[in-house]
Enzyme design. Sequence first.
Site, PDB file in Angstrom:
ATOM      1  N   CYS A   1       1.072  -1.478   0.051  1.00 47.83           N
ATOM      2  CA  CYS A   1       0.160  -0.381  -0.436  1.00 47.83           C
ATOM      3  C   CYS A   1       0.599   1.448   0.365  1.00 47.83           C
ATOM      4  CB  CYS A   1      -0.505  -0.125   1.755  1.00 47.83           C
ATOM      5  SG  CYS A   1      -0.041  -0.447   2.874  1.00 47.83           S
ATOM      6  N   TYR A   2       1.900   1.144   0.927  1.00 46.43           N
ATOM      7  CA  TYR A   2       2.544   2.059   0.926  1.00 46.43           C
ATOM      8  C   TYR A   2       3.371   2.415  -0.854  1.00 46.43           C
ATOM      9  CZ  TYR A   2       3.279   3.968   5.606  1.00 46.43           C
ATOM     10  OH  TYR A   2       2.188   4.289   6.881  1.00 46.43           O
TER      11      TYR A   2
END
Length: 835
Positions: free
Chosen positions: A651-652
């Site tokens: 996600c990051y």
Amino acid sequence: MHALRRGPQSLHLSGLRTYHNKSTISEKETIVKLLYNIGSRKEVEQYLRHFSSVESHQFAVIKVGGAVLTDDLDTLASSLTFLNRVGLYPIVVHGAGPQLNHLLEKAGIEPDYIDGIRITDAKTLEIARQVFQEENLRLVEALEKLGTRARPINGGVFTAKYLDKDKYKFVGEITSVNKELVESCIRAGALPILTSLAETPDGQILNVNADIAAGELARVLEPLKIVFINEKGGLFHGETGKKLDVINLDEEYEDLMKESWVRYGTKLKIREIHDLLMHLPRSSSVSIISAEHLHKELFTHSGAGTLVRRGHRITRSENAADLDVDRLRRLLQENDPEVLGGSTSIAKYLDSLKSRNVQIYSDAAFDIFAVIAHPRDERGIPFLEKFVATKTAVLNNVTDNLWHMIKKDFATLSWISHKDDVNKTWYFERADGSFTHGDKTLFWYGVDDLDHVQSYLRHFRGGAATATTSNIVSAEEGFKAAKLPSGSRGFSSSAAAARHTQTRGYASTSAKPARIGLIGARGYTGRELIKLIDAHPSAELAYVSSRELNGTSCEHYTREEVRYSNLSPKDLAERRGDVDCWVMALPNGVCKPFVNAVVDGADSPQRHPLILDLSADYRFIDSWQYGLPELYGHRERFQSGNIWKVANPGCYATGSQLATAPLRKYFSALPSIFGVSGYSGAGTAPSPKNDPKNLADNLIPYALTDHIHEKEIARHMGNPVAFVPHVGQFFQGISLTVSIPLTKTFTAEQVRDLYVEAYDGEKLVRVLAVGDIPEVKHIAGKHHVEIGGFKVNEKGDRVVVVATIDNLLKGAATQAIQNINLALGLDEYAGIPLP
């Protein structure tokens, strides 16, 4: 091969902005269909989306000559109404020179000029003010008569000082532009119709040339288009009398200004356009056109008037050793279909260039690359064997610049195209002749003697169906190979679906949905994934496995009852033929036995179900496709039909790469990424990082160096970054503040332009206006990424970009569905609620 006159390459009407347009959707569709009469559906939709990709006041500044208001008022009003009906808001600045001369003559005042500037005494200014107001109202009333709201603006926009009071009297030099007056007009749903009158700070009205006023307005608004409407409909060569179709300033300006026929008003206009475009983003352009043909100029590749643009400087070389190999390798890895499809080795191809007689073209940014193989004898025909361009090159017309250069360098040329090539029409327009055999067409230009091509036609017909090599060493061998040039890029999702239909046994239009098995469904991401599958029109949940929930009903899947089971690796092997895709939603380091069970025992590496892993286990393994479709040419790799194992990005890492990739070739030092995630990112297992009580009034930094996402970003972007994650007290969503040092100076608007170009047509990436900072509360529960901020420091060599992403959706589950759709040949966004 893309050689579009201007505009992006894959666009849809769904992105149109209405901006208070009072027309109904059905009316808009009718107007769009009328536009199809002047160009193809694809062309019209490309430009509609392109023009709608910026703020409404940045579409176009249109300067209208006074003669047009006299002779073509109804045509002009109709053209502007067409634009407004499809959601566009052109800003009109008009002159009134002929009308003013007429009234001055009636008043017994002889017009006087110095250096082409009208001397404006008090009486002339009085009459000019009257004329401008009357002509302004005439145009406004003509628009209102057609149902188009318009607002007359006779002052308040341009502040000026005296140009030279003793010499020119009441003639102004614009010092500032009040764009708020124009923008407020558009926000009210009306077209701004401006005169070129200006005022001094103390209120004295001054006369300003309308061309100059339009240029100053464009400098402030930075529109995509600046349009000069005149009665001639373009610029014309002073000796041949032929209309100039395109002027590429980077390549042609200096030589053009030396032409004997370029003098007086023509020279002044070209110089002013040059100076204006040098100030604006490279995506801006100037068109000189008649009111009658405004639509064709704006909405077709061929245009109708004269298009003036900066272009890009392209270099020639016959020595492959001169190339920047690293940048060229990146261009080919991300944009060359042969490389993406695995049929060409970059290393071998570059080695072959060193030993062959070729002409190589590239630009400084390596957004375009072309190779022409010279023939081995004088009777041979040069062969275009490679033509690769980025989306940026297409949008900024670099492809067209290169084609003009090739035409100058090679009196004859040949190339080959596949029958499904989206650029086929363009080829036919540029070719003098063609020959089609099977699914390929041979084109040529500059060949007068057909006997000259007979032997090549025989080779082409004999080898067209069997060739596999792309290492063309001569024109004749090129015809034998009959290999499609790399620049002939297709992005048809239907073609991808057809390929998958042949290999997997079902098509995206099949009544039988794709069956998906989910291993490890207890976590937050697993729940979101189940919800997306539940709403998917072409997929269904076949199995859902969770040791903790074994035997219970899957409450988030409502189409039919599916109960949790506790599947072992052996169970997956036994169900190989019953599932189209296995999704591994397991913690890091756990899923390998399950993956091995699916892969082992398959008849071939391409005979097992698709595997998508949500963990970090395979994000660093070359044999797995890293699944970030918006970047690095990944979408094209998926559409090749050869993807069977996908590593879903973190996600990051997804948010960080999307926030930095458009600027990566301008990094001067390590970008710094400050990331804050909601505590759902810490998983469901209890810990201080997902304890709401511990997080109350708190922010927890962790993994201060060498976080796995830092390594992931660096690996796939090709540049190291500094990344520090934090956990906040909100549940879901991520905020990323990225500081990027730059090798050259930019304005904030120029930085944003790079992002708009990079993500044009991307349905899951939204680029905000300069200064608009995305916030977590607006992204939670949404399936796209928002990118904004674009704050540049005083020196212009560092920019701060802010991005937000929902860690459970586009950061995980939504991206998983996107990758599954692509790999299985389904519609990429099927089952994903679009913004």
